[in-house]
Design a protein around this motif. Structure first.
Motif, PDB file in Angstrom:
ATOM      1  N   ASP A 180      56.699  -5.559 -22.191  1.00 39.61           N
ATOM      2  CA  ASP A 180      55.428  -4.849 -22.310  1.00 39.61           C
ATOM      3  C   ASP A 180      55.644  -3.525 -23.042  1.00 39.61           C
ATOM      4  OD1 ASP A 180      53.744  -6.713 -20.896  1.00 39.61           O
ATOM      5  OD2 ASP A 180      54.835  -6.135 -19.086  1.00 39.61           O
ATOM      6  N   ARG A 233      53.638 -13.768 -27.975  1.00 44.70           N
ATOM      7  CA  ARG A 233      54.196 -14.510 -26.833  1.00 44.70           C
ATOM      8  C   ARG A 233      54.179 -15.982 -27.223  1.00 44.70           C
ATOM      9  NH1 ARG A 233      54.663 -11.201 -22.243  1.00 44.70           N
ATOM     10  NH2 ARG A 233      53.280  -9.404 -22.255  1.00 44.70           N
ATOM     11  N   ASP A 269      51.672  -3.962 -15.749  1.00 49.81           N
ATOM     12  CA  ASP A 269      52.859  -3.771 -16.599  1.00 49.81           C
ATOM     13  C   ASP A 269      53.883  -2.873 -15.897  1.00 49.81           C
ATOM     14  OD1 ASP A 269      51.572  -5.280 -18.469  1.00 49.81           O
ATOM     15  OD2 ASP A 269      51.254  -3.652 -19.926  1.00 49.81           O
TER      16      ASP A 269
HETATM   17 MG    MG Z   1      50.114  -6.799 -21.570  1.00 49.18          MG
END
Ligand code: MG
Ligand code: ATP
Length: 310
Positions: free
Chosen positions: A77, A133, A218
């Motif tokens: 993150d 991702r 996060d």
């Molecule tokens: Mg995020």
């Protein structure tokens, strides 16, 4: 290869994970590395060069229409995935680029094998697709949080001892099939230090117009830092292959990460070396016949072929 292309190939060598090597992230890759590019100004020139190559080669990639490019982007993150995508892809034709973000899988996605949702978003021939991702979450977040595996409804045979080794192998074989059939895979891991992540989270709190980016989830995930470092190290050790090597991008300086990412993607296009299709003699003669017809249609006072006349 011209010197511009050679420079790019040399520059990215430091980031490549040698297939078969064992990586320990903290020991082998420095998030603050910047090699010989000490200054942002010199960096800007390199980035412009990388972007020029991307733009030129993208047109040829589209015209040749035999290869697609899949850019896999992984990071912790605040690693800078979004900014990297934005900067690297300025200058390319948006019609030839798709970006897909992968979040927590839906129940429909969980009703299929773990590679299904990624398979559905692969690039067409001629196109570049960025995975923000990717299938690697399946050996990262899922490995760090085994409860996510529970939700995958796997048969007994797909679980238990050796399951991560099997997943690495399955991913490698999947990527091998794709690369043999025209999908060039470019894998980038934006490697951020623990301290730089802390600073970036605080920045998101301190700057009001960055508050929207802040997520307390996060910060909770940060508690698993060591587990993630281990999972990333294993992923890099087991899934960097000749056909789809990993590149570890030093991500503590955003400007440097962007140059490095652009260079690795540019290099992939250089390796494909797509060409504009040429036509055979008969097709060329047919074009000349059409040219004659069009020239005969020139109105009073106009050149028969205004383009040729300049
Ligand atoms: Mg995020
Ligand atoms: P941003 O925060 O910049 O908008 P992001 O990619 O971090 O982008 P989020 O919605 O914050 O998007 O987070 C997506 C979450 O989905 C991440 O925590 C990620 O680990 C999780 N995720 C992605 N793939 C999987 C998966 N296959 N299984 C479980 N969780 C996943």
């Amino acid at each position: 290869m011209t010197s511009r292309e050679e420079r790019i190939a040399d520059f990215i060598e430091a980031f490549r994970v040698e297939p078969g090597s064992t990586v320990k992230l903290s020991k082998d890759f420095d998030p603050t590395y910047r090699g010989t590019v000490r200054k942002k100004k010199k960096g800007r020139q390199l980035l412009a060069e990388g972007i020029d190559i991307l733009s030129e080669y993208q047109t040829r990639l589209y015209a040749q229409h035999s290869h697609g490019v899949l850019v896999v982007l992984q990071a912790l993150d605040a690693g800078g995935k979004d900014g990297t995508i934005r900067h690297v892809m300025t200058g390319v034709n948006p019609q030839g680029v798709d970006v897909h973000g992968f979040k927590v899988p839906s129940s429909a996605e969980l009703d299929h094998d773990y590679l299904w949702r990624y398979q559905r978003q692969l690039p067409r021939r001629g196109a570049i697709t960025i995975f923000n991702r990717s299938h690697y979450e399946e050996v990262l977040v899922v490995r760090v949080h085994p409860e996510l595996l529970e939700r995958q409804n796997l048969p007994h045979s797909a679980r238990g001892k050796g399951m991560w080794r099997r997943r690495y192998h399955e991913i490698n074989e999947w990527e091998r099939t794709l690369s043999r059939n025209g999908t060039k895979i470019v894998k980038l891991f934006l490697n951020l230090s623990n301290e730089e992540q802390r600073t970036r989270f605080l920045r998101r709190i301190d700057l009001p117009d960055h508050n929207w980016k802040f997520s307390s989830a996060d910060v909770r995930e940060r508690e698993y830092w060591d587990d993630y470092q281990r999972a990333f190290s294993k992923m890099l050790s087991n899934t960097s292959t000749e056909w789809a090597p990993w590149y570890v991008i030093p991500a503590d300086r955003k400007w440097y990460a962007r140059i490095a990412a652009a260079a690795v993607i540019a290099n992939a296009l250089i390796e494909i070396d797509p060409q504009f299709p040429t036509i055979d003699k008969d097709a060329h003669n047919a074009l000349l016949d059409v040219k004659k017809t069009l020239e005969a249609q020139s109105p009073e006072g106009a050149a028969p072929d205004p383009f040729e006349a300049g």
